[in-house]
Design a protein around this motif. Structure first.
Motif, PDB file in Angstrom:
ATOM      1  N   ASN A 638       0.854  -1.191   0.000  1.00  0.00           N
ATOM      2  CA  ASN A 638       0.000   0.000   0.000  1.00  0.00           C
ATOM      3  C   ASN A 638       0.882   1.231   0.000  1.00  0.00           C
ATOM      4  OD1 ASN A 638      -1.809   2.068   0.363  1.00  0.00           O
ATOM      5  ND2 ASN A 638      -2.802   1.192   2.175  1.00  0.00           N
ATOM      6  N   SER A 639       1.095   1.807  -1.166  1.00  0.00           N
ATOM      7  CA  SER A 639       2.037   2.925  -1.314  1.00  0.00           C
ATOM      8  C   SER A 639       1.565   4.198  -0.634  1.00  0.00           C
ATOM      9  CB  SER A 639       2.286   3.207  -2.799  1.00  0.00           C
ATOM     10  OG  SER A 639       1.058   3.559  -3.439  1.00  0.00           O
ATOM     11  N   ALA A 640       0.309   4.236  -0.148  1.00  0.00           N
ATOM     12  CA  ALA A 640      -0.202   5.439   0.518  1.00  0.00           C
ATOM     13  C   ALA A 640       0.114   5.464   2.011  1.00  0.00           C
ATOM     14  CB  ALA A 640      -1.719   5.536   0.316  1.00  0.00           C
ATOM     15  N   LEU A 641       0.585   4.316   2.556  1.00  0.00           N
ATOM     16  CA  LEU A 641       0.900   4.265   3.987  1.00  0.00           C
ATOM     17  C   LEU A 641       2.078   5.174   4.319  1.00  0.00           C
ATOM     18  CD1 LEU A 641       0.642   0.440   4.782  1.00  0.00           C
ATOM     19  CD2 LEU A 641      -0.888   2.244   5.597  1.00  0.00           C
ATOM     20  N   PHE A 642       2.099   5.674   5.548  1.00  0.00           N
ATOM     21  CA  PHE A 642       3.215   6.471   6.082  1.00  0.00           C
ATOM     22  C   PHE A 642       3.574   7.646   5.170  1.00  0.00           C
ATOM     23  CE2 PHE A 642       4.258   1.891   7.065  1.00  0.00           C
ATOM     24  CZ  PHE A 642       3.670   1.897   8.319  1.00  0.00           C
ATOM     25  N   GLY A 643       2.555   8.232   4.574  1.00  0.00           N
ATOM     26  CA  GLY A 643       2.810   9.355   3.672  1.00  0.00           C
ATOM     27  C   GLY A 643       3.509   8.935   2.408  1.00  0.00           C
ATOM     28  N   GLY A 644       3.548   7.621   2.141  1.00  0.00           N
ATOM     29  CA  GLY A 644       4.158   7.112   0.921  1.00  0.00           C
ATOM     30  C   GLY A 644       5.669   7.136   0.920  1.00  0.00           C
TER      31      GLY A 644
END
Length: 812
Positions: A638-644
């Protein structure tokens, strides 16, 4: 015929036989201790320890002993054979009539300090449920206590003065304890708060007495005055020099985004310097210029709040030299800056069995050690923690100089896991009691506010941090983890392939053996290969770094193979970095050695898992690597996690939260069935219960800390290290001086130089060096200094425990 008044003496000077009167020594130590105590509102508490510490020297036994020692230097009485440190504590206990907990705590804290001022603080309660402190207080010593008391009142102070003085000390202690109860809600919380408060204040009183006593004794022995520098004008002068240097550097720097952001963060530090005393984070991204930015904050903050000194705490001895030199050159502060990180001297706290001449030699060497009384200090996390928890007087005497200061913890994420709770409590004491500002300076904040025994963060100095972190992105972190891991030969091949498109590569591995094995793979390489590890002395590493910087300028092909020592604070920039799997903070630090100045938009940082690294004895690195692996996989899913972004604030907080939770049982420095934290700060322990039910019925105590037991088990690192002077460069001349072939005129200057040519080795390597007859041992009384022989140091790898040093100048 008129009877001559008997003169009671404290010391006899060895150079000319001059005598220091006991009354002068006691009053002078009292005065110095009062100045130290006044910094935290405990002037009369520390002064009480000063005036009573050597009360036992009023005995005939001691007066006869000291005169005999000087009269017969070839056959003096055994050192320590006359007890002079019990009387003052005993007097305090018998004279006091505790009417509340504050007065009882005062007596117990100060009496313990007096009893212990030639050794370590005593356990109030030990594992047997007994009280060594009460044992000392009630013991029948071989001196006329009645006569000692009478002489004290005749020579020093009368009963009225003492009564008034003790009332003032009790009032100070009452105020101090009440300040610790303002936020507690239950009786249980109150008991814990008082226990912490009494443990730390006892350490502080101990520091005040030890330093006051040693400073006065040395001033008499060396016939020098105790001087105080006026520090406030220095801060303004230093700030002007720093601002001018920053302006010059900004004019010379490349006009890119990195330069603009560094300037912006430096301005933040300047603008925020008026904040109140507290604990602050300074989360400048790696390569953002945090050393000078934090100094800019500290210099201005010192002016706003009248702070006495600025102290940099760094994780490793390897980066002290670089950071200290940078500050020294900018501020032109040679006489006002101290680097303290050497454990070159192996010594003992006890000198009872020494001859008179041997004792004098020991005193000369001991006098060369500093008590941190300088405006700007650079030292290590090990030294900082040992100041609180080693219990040794040479460390403890420095504690009070942390008060009313600014303490900057560079790379604070490197606090050893088992010391986290102890670190937090020490920082809380400094901030809440000692008027000290703490600055947690790192790109990878370790979330110390989220553990059980936490700290409260008062704010972040850098504004718009998430935006800056994203804008400061100079690398692309690429996961290249394999199921079976990378073999050493595969890593060599990958480096070779990488060099076809780049001029230089840095690879960082987790163990010295892995670094050495990979280095051996490049034995016949047609390009420059450099090895870096902590087995090399600072001067050796510095020279290699300078060679690499020249090659970087000339864009020559080379590879650097290093342990993690290069990650913290080393200002160097590679085109590509390969990092063996470790904690997310280590990956971030490794990335900071790549494209450091934003030479191009992005460069690659590869993360690999080394199949041949043995991490069984490095559990924190192993667990940190597992945590990094999970976060990298989460981002892949999920590339959107942790601000990417792998190195975002959110990712780092998540990483440390899970990391500390995994090591939750070790954060308090565990021992068998207890912990150092519990021995010092807990009330409800089995030892305390046993004492309260048994011996405590006859002798109830208000304080219950097991100081000596706790301190005897404390080591910052799992294996103790010993400093070895090595025959590299100027180190050869220093060894010649040490062995007597050349004279040593100034021990302080000698030790300062020796730090650049010494290596700290673990016990097993130290024993191997001794077994293989590779050490020279020089004795100064009870002190030992160790030096490596020529065959014990290799110009490629540093310390050579097998004596295989080639001193080969190829590939250096």
């Amino acid at each position: 015929m008129r009877k001559m008044k008997k003169e009671f003496i404290a010391h006899i000077r060895t150079s000319d036989g001059a005598e220091q009167l006991l009354v002068d020594h006691l009053k002078e130590v009292q005065h110095i201790a009062e100045e130290i105590g006044e910094k935290i509102g405990l002037k009369h508490v520390t002064g009480l320890a000063g005036m009573l510490h050597d009360m036992g020297k009023f005995s005939d036994a001691f007066q006869n002993y000291i005169r005999e020692a000087v009269a017969n230097p070839d056959d003096p009485p055994k050192r320590g054979s006359v007890d002079h440190s019990t009387a003052g504590g005993k007097f305090l206990i018998e004279q006091s009539q505790p009417i509340n907990s504050a007065s009882q705590i005062l007596v117990e804290c100060v009496a313990n300090v007096i009893f212990s001022h030639h050794g370590q603080l005593l356990d109030m309660v030990d594992k047997e449920g007994q009280s060594p402190f009460m044992g000392r207080a009630t013991s029948e010593k071989e001196f006329d206590f009645v006569a000692v008391q009478q002489r004290f009142f005749q020579e020093m102070y009368n009963l009225t003065y003492m009564t008034d003085y003790m009332k003032q000390a009790e009032a100070e202690m009452q105020t101090y304890l009440e300040s610790k109860l303002k936020s507690v809600k239950t009786n249980g919380e109150a008991a814990i708060a008082i226990q912490k408060a009494t443990s730390f204040v006892t350490m502080y009183i101990f520091s005040a007495l030890i330093d006051a006593d040693r400073r006065n004794s040395r001033a008499f022995e060396e016939q020098e005055e105790i001087t105080h520098f006026e520090v406030q004008p220095l801060w303004q002068t230093f700030e002007q020099r720093l601002n001018q240097d920053l302006e010059n550097k900004q004019q010379d720097a490349l006009p890119n985004e990195i330069t603009r952001l560094r300037k912006q963060m430096s301005a933040n530090c300047f603008d925020k310097a008026a904040v109140p005393t507290g604990i602050y984070t300074l989360s400048i991204p790696t390569g953002g210029g945090k050393t000078l930015a934090s100094l800019r904050f500290a210099l201005r903050h010192a002016q706003f709040h009248q702070k006495q000194r600025i102290i940099y705490i760094v994780p490793y001895t390897t980066i002290i030299e670089q950071n200290a030199q940078e500050v020294r050159e900018v501020l032109q502060a040679e006489d006002y800056l101290l680097e303290h990180h050497s454990n070159l001297i192996e010594d003992s706290e006890h000198h009872e069995n020494l001859s008179f001449n041997a004792y004098q030699a020991a005193r000369r060497l001991n006098a060369a050690k500093d008590n941190w009384d300088v405006p700007i200090l650079f030292t290590t996390m090990v030294q900082f923690l040992e100041t609180f928890y080693s219990g040794k007087s040479r460390n403890s005497r420095r504690l009070h100089n942390l008060a009313n200061s600014i303490v900057i913890f560079d790379e604070v994420q490197s606090v050893p896991t088992h010391c986290v709770s102890l670190f937090n409590e020490a920082l809380n004491f400094l901030t809440h009691t000692c008027n000290t500002t703490g600055v947690l300076c790192t790109a990878t904040q370790p979330a110390l506010q989220h553990v059980q025994h936490n700290i409260d963060i008062d704010g972040e100095i850098i504004e718009n941090l998430p935006t800056i972190i994203q804008a400061f992105k100079r690398t692309e972190i690429i996961s290249m983890l394999k199921t079976e891991g990378w073999r050493t030969e595969e890593i060599r091949e990958f480096i070779g392939e990488t060099l076809t498109a780049r001029n230089n590569v840095l690879i960082i591995l987790n163990t010295k053996k892995a670094v050495r094995d990979l280095y051996d793979q490049f034995k016949y390489a047609d390009f420059y290969v450099v090895h870096l590890s902590t087995g090399m002395c600072p001067a050796h590493r510095k020279e290699k770094l300078e060679v690499m910087r020249e090659k970087l300028k000339k864009k020559e092909k080379f590879v650097c193979i290093s342990t993690q020592l290069i990650e913290a604070g080393v200002d160097i920039s590679f085109e590509c970095v390969i990092r063996s799997l470790a904690g997310l903070d280590s990956i971030a630090q490794a990335a900071g050695r790549c494209n450091r100045n934003g030479e191009v938009d992005l460069q690659d940082v590869y993360v690999i898992n080394h199949a041949e690294e043995s991490l069984s004895k490095l559990p924190t690195i192993k667990k940190g690597g597992e945590g990094s692996r999970y976060i990298m996989k989460d981002l892949q899913d999920n590339s959107a996690l942790f601000g990417g972004y792998l190195l975002s604030t959110e990712a780092m907080t998540h990483y440390f939260y899970d990391f500390f939770r995994a090591f939750d049982t070790t954060l308090n420095y565990p021992l068998n069935n207890t912990s150092i934290y519990d021995l010092l700060f807990s009330v409800d322990t089995d030892w305390n219960k046993s004492y309260i039910k048994g011996a405590g019925r006859k002798h109830p105590l208000a304080t219950l800390a097991s100081y000596k037991t706790a301190f005897s088990h404390f080591e910052v690192i799992d294996a103790k290290t010993q400093g070895i002077l090595v025959p590299y460069g100027e180190g050869k001349n220093l060894i010649s001086q040490l062995t007597g072939r050349e004279p040593i005129y100034d021990y302080k200057v000698f030790l300062k130089k020796a730090q650049q040519y010494s290596v700290n080795v673990f016990k097993h390597d130290f024993e191997a060096l001794k077994t293989n007859n590779l050490l020279i041992i020089v004795q100064f009384g009870s002190f030992n200094i160790y030096a490596a022989k020529e065959s014990g140091y290799d110009d490629q790898f540093g310390i050579s425990v097998q004596g295989e040093a080639s001193l080969d100048l190829l590939n250096i």
